[in-house]
Design a protein around this motif. Structure first.
Motif, PDB file in Angstrom:
ATOM      1  N   HIS A 133      36.126  41.277  43.562  1.00  0.00           N
ATOM      2  CA  HIS A 133      37.496  40.771  43.619  1.00  0.00           C
ATOM      3  C   HIS A 133      37.658  39.739  44.729  1.00  0.00           C
ATOM      4  O   HIS A 133      38.450  38.800  44.604  1.00  0.00           O
ATOM      5  CB  HIS A 133      38.472  41.930  43.833  1.00  0.00           C
ATOM      6  N   THR A 174      36.886  39.197  36.491  1.00  0.00           N
ATOM      7  CA  THR A 174      36.203  40.328  37.105  1.00  0.00           C
ATOM      8  C   THR A 174      35.303  41.010  36.088  1.00  0.00           C
ATOM      9  O   THR A 174      35.270  40.635  34.914  1.00  0.00           O
ATOM     10  CB  THR A 174      37.236  41.296  37.708  1.00  0.00           C
ATOM     11  N   ALA A 207      43.265  43.293  39.469  1.00  0.00           N
ATOM     12  CA  ALA A 207      42.352  44.040  40.335  1.00  0.00           C
ATOM     13  C   ALA A 207      42.738  45.510  40.447  1.00  0.00           C
ATOM     14  O   ALA A 207      41.877  46.400  40.371  1.00  0.00           O
ATOM     15  CB  ALA A 207      42.314  43.394  41.720  1.00  0.00           C
TER      16      ALA A 207
END
Length: 340
Positions: free
Chosen positions: A137, A207, A237
């Motif tokens: 992240h 991600t 995230a």
């Protein structure tokens, strides 16, 4: 038995040296859609994956984001096998002929010898995974304004679709049809939670998006390696951390393992990851994945064009997903508390 494809096109495309044996097929899990092999050459051993993408511009674009993230993550020290780059382009994926009727997109990594861990994770492993997520992240690979979360984490089939599936299952005569009908309120609850999360304005970044036990290898030295980056894409995230916590700290009956959950969250924070104040919507993606896994395998089990063993495997997976859905929702408040 079909002969193994020649290892030479892959070795030449990625500059891997001289093959010292054939491509050895690697079995994939129940959700696997790509073909994989182990390749031994004069330079070492490698994992080869042929992606289930066509060779159109759209197919190439689909793989561009995951490869970009993977190369950035490796450069940043995220624990993962080294990606090999194509000789001609320097890219992480190359078009290779000879592995099937048509040329395929292929990715190659150095081979890692190890085992696949299971949940609940030991505290050290959970903390390492949290730290790895924080590092991913922290790369800050942003998305353009048109980016959307993968539909896998935004289940929205609707009541009509589920009612039709239940009626098909009842006509086929599956013994668990009653359990499926009884679970419709749970499915509706998840889809409502997903709708609430979709309505929230949350930051997205590129991600890994699939940090489940099947995508981690524990080396013989006890080191964690994150593999299978091809599902990487836009996600929030906090949702990814929540999904990882549930995946890695669920017991055999779906009960939260507090030590594993807290170790992953603390590992994430200690490595610089910041978690927003959590509400149940942060678990929407994790729950959506269960609902979509249930829906996919229901459809597979009802596909009369598929062979019987395939349908039977899908039926078994679907009943497991039904149980998992109930377990997750029964403990929704507890998961939310552990994340906070």
């Amino acid at each position: 038995m079909k002969p193994s494809p020649s290892p030479w096109p892959v070795a030449e495309a990625f500059g891997l040296g001289t093959p010292t044996g054939p491509l050895v097929a690697i079995a994939s899990g129940p959700s696997g859609v790509h073909r994989s092999w182990r390749l031994s050459t004069s330079r070492g051993r490698f994992a080869v994956k042929a992606f289930d993408q066509d060779l159109s511009a759209d197919g190439a674009a689909t793989l561009e984001g995951p490869v970009r993230l993977e190369l950035a993550a490796f450069a940043a020290g995220v624990p993962m096998p080294r990606p090999c780059l194509a000789v001609e382009t320097g890219a992480g994926v190359a078009e290779v002929a000879g592995l099937g009727p048509q040329p395929l997109f292929v990715g190659v990594h150095e081979w890692v010898e190890g085992t696949t861990p299971t949940a609940p994770a030991p505290m050290r492993l959970a903390a390492d995974l949290g730290a790895a997520l924080a590092r991913i992240h922290g790369l800050g690979l942003g998305c353009d304004e048109s980016a959307q979360v993968d539909p896998w984490y935004r289940a929205a089939h609707g009541a009509g679709h589920w009612q039709a599936l239940v009626e098909q299952v009842e006509r086929v005569g599956y013994g668990w049809a009653g359990r499926l009908r009884a679970a419709l309120p749970l499915v509706a609850e998840v889809e409502a939670l997903v709708a609430a999360r979709t309505a929230e304005t949350v930051p997205l970044l590129v991600t890994h998006s699939d940090l489940v036990p099947g995508n981690v290898v524990m080396s013989v030295q006890g080191r964690v390696w994150i593999v299978d980056w091809d599902d990487a894409g836009p996600w929030n995230a906090a949702e990814e951390v929540a999904a990882a916590v549930v995946s890695w700290s669920s017991g055999v009956a779906g009960e939260p393992n507090e030590r594993a959950a807290r170790a992953l969250v603390e590992g994430y924070r200690a490595a610089g990851g910041g978690l927003e104040s959590s509400s149940p919507t942060v678990l929407a993606g994790s729950l959506s994945a269960v609902v979509n896994w249930l829906e996919l395998n229901l459809c597979r089990s009802l596909d009369q064009a598929a062979d019987r063993p395939f349908r039977q495997r899908a039926e078994a997976v679907a009943t497991g997903a039904l149980a998992e859905l109930s377990q997750r929702l029964d403990r929704l408040d507890r998961w939310t508390e552990l994340l906070g």
